[in-house]
Write an enzyme that holds these catalytic residues in place. Structure first.
Site, PDB file in Angstrom:
ATOM      1  N   SER A  36      -3.340   3.508   2.655  1.00 20.93           N
ATOM      2  CA  SER A  36      -2.119   3.396   3.455  1.00 20.93           C
ATOM      3  C   SER A  36      -1.281   4.670   3.427  1.00 20.93           C
ATOM      4  CB  SER A  36      -1.274   2.213   2.968  1.00 20.93           C
ATOM      5  OG  SER A  36      -2.008   1.017   3.054  1.00 20.93           O
TER       6      SER A  36
ATOM      7  N   HIS B 157       3.569   4.247   1.142  1.00 21.56           N
ATOM      8  CA  HIS B 157       3.792   4.456   2.576  1.00 21.56           C
ATOM      9  C   HIS B 157       4.839   5.545   2.804  1.00 21.56           C
ATOM     10  CE1 HIS B 157       2.512  -0.017   3.369  1.00 21.56           C
ATOM     11  NE2 HIS B 157       1.544   0.724   2.862  1.00 21.56           N
TER      12      HIS B 157
END
Length: 399
Positions: A206, A258
């Site tokens: 991610s 993230h």
């Protein structure tokens, strides 16, 4: 956008045409002085006309063949298969999901709702474990965790996103720049996560994916002048990023990775994804007989300023982050509200991410476990259970 022939007339008519192949501008031929010769009536309309004399394709805007991003997808899938092989649920757990898959079957839903391996297996294969990075000098985990996934759902979500986003940007900028952006952004995401989430392991691509999104945003900013629908492109990209970051506020999602990946990719985009201004490209690809009274610079001033500032911030940020990590600094001790960036507690879920632990007592064929997190106790009929079996039962009991 016009060709460079607008400023200062050339000494003689040139017959150079440059083709731009880019998602930002239409695939048209921009003449640099002179007229496009008409098609001959004898030329069959079903066949493409031969390129006119002096026709060149601008390499700065050409489409690349995308092979690296699909290669990354294959590598992630292969690593997941290897992970499930090593996990061997029937041997190391009391019960499994999809038992017909044999040693590739999944851990129980209570232990891993993503249809995947145990945390012990992920840790063994290179998951990000801050204690091992700091105290056992296993810094390689900052990279290896990018290639591991917690389950089938986790893998599918990341790989589909990687294909949709990655192939497009690789076609635009080539495998070298996109490969570096992907890996460095993933490292930035792991580093940022390690400075905040130090009690649990972390895996997934991610951070690298958000790095690609961050790179797309900075690329739009630094190459602003060559976009046709600037505002629409900017708003669309910002909304996509905001939605994905909002999803990261749910429990059991590492939003710190993230955020770290996005910030790294955003700065890297100013360094790797810079485009020369179109007027300079036009001049460069004109015939040598063409001269301009006012030669253009390759990059605009704001592009150069952003390039320098971003490179400085990247070097300082990564250096500072690594120093703090290796010293065992927990940034939550210096930021009381930062944990809300990864999870916001509500009446429906808790953000408690403390690792589970249990007290075990084996009497004959009876194993009694007591969860240290919630105080629950349960007895199992097991004869000489393995440590991995006990850990799996503990995870189910404490959830």
């Amino acid at each position: 956008m016009a060709g460079a022939g607008e400023e200062g007339g050339p000494p003689q008519q040139s017959d150079v045409r440059i083709s731009v192949n880019s998602r930002r501008v239409s695939n048209t031929v921009h003449p640099l002085d002179g007229q496009t010769p008409p098609l001959s009536s004898s030329t069959p309309t079903s066949l493409p006309a031969p390129p006119p004399p002096g026709y060149r394709e601008i390499k700065h805007f050409k489409k690349w063949f995308s092979w690296l991003i699909p290669g990354f997808v294959v590598a992630n899938v292969v690593m997941f298969v290897i992970t499930m092989y090593v996990n061997n649920c029937p041997k190391n757990s009391v019960s499994c999901v999809a038992g017909f898959l044999g040693r590739f079957s999944f851990q129980p839903f209570k232990e891993n709702p993503l249809l995947g391996p145990s945390s012990t297996t992920l840790q063994k294969l290179g998951a990000l474990d801050v204690s091992k990075v700091v105290h056992e000098h296993q810094g390689w985990r900052l990279i290896t965790c990018m290639w591991l996934h917690g389950g089938v759902f986790h893998l599918l979500a990341n790989m589909l996103s990687l294909l949709v986003i990655g192939i497009r940007v690789e076609q635009e900028f080539g495998f070298v720049r996109i490969g570096l952006l992907y890996v460095i952004s993933g490292l930035g995401g792991s580093l940022f996560s390690a400075l905040f989430l130090q009690s649990n392991i972390s895996v997934g691509a991610s951070g690298a994916l958000f790095g690609l999104l961050g790179g797309m945003l900075s690329e739009l900013i630094t190459n602003w002048s060559i976009y046709a629908n600037k505002v629409v492109s900017l708003v669309t990209l910002v909304v996509i990023v905001a939605i994905n970051l909002a999803v990261g506020l749910l429990p059991h999602v590492d939003n710190f990775a993230h955020i770290g990946g996005f910030l790294s990719g955003f700065l890297l985009g100013f360094v790797f994804l810079i485009r020369p201004q179109f007027s300079w490209v036009s001049q460069r690809y004109a015939l040598q007989t063409y001269s301009s009274s006012s030669p253009k610079h390759k990059f605009k001033a704001y592009q150069c300023i952003l390039w320098v500032l971003s490179l400085i911030l990247l070097i300082v940020g990564f250096t500072l982050g690594l120093v703090l990590l290796l010293r065992g600094v927990d940034l939550n001790d210096h930021c009381s509200w930062c944990h809300y960036m990864s999870c916001v507690p509500t009446s429906r879920w808790s953000c408690n991410t403390q690792p589970v632990s249990c007290m075990s007592d084996q009497v004959g064929g009876q194993l009694t476990l007591t969860c240290s997190n919630n105080g629950k106790t349960k007895t199992y009929s097991l004869q000489s259970p393995s440590p991995s079996q006990i850990q799996g039962l503990c995870s189910q009991l404490c959830r």
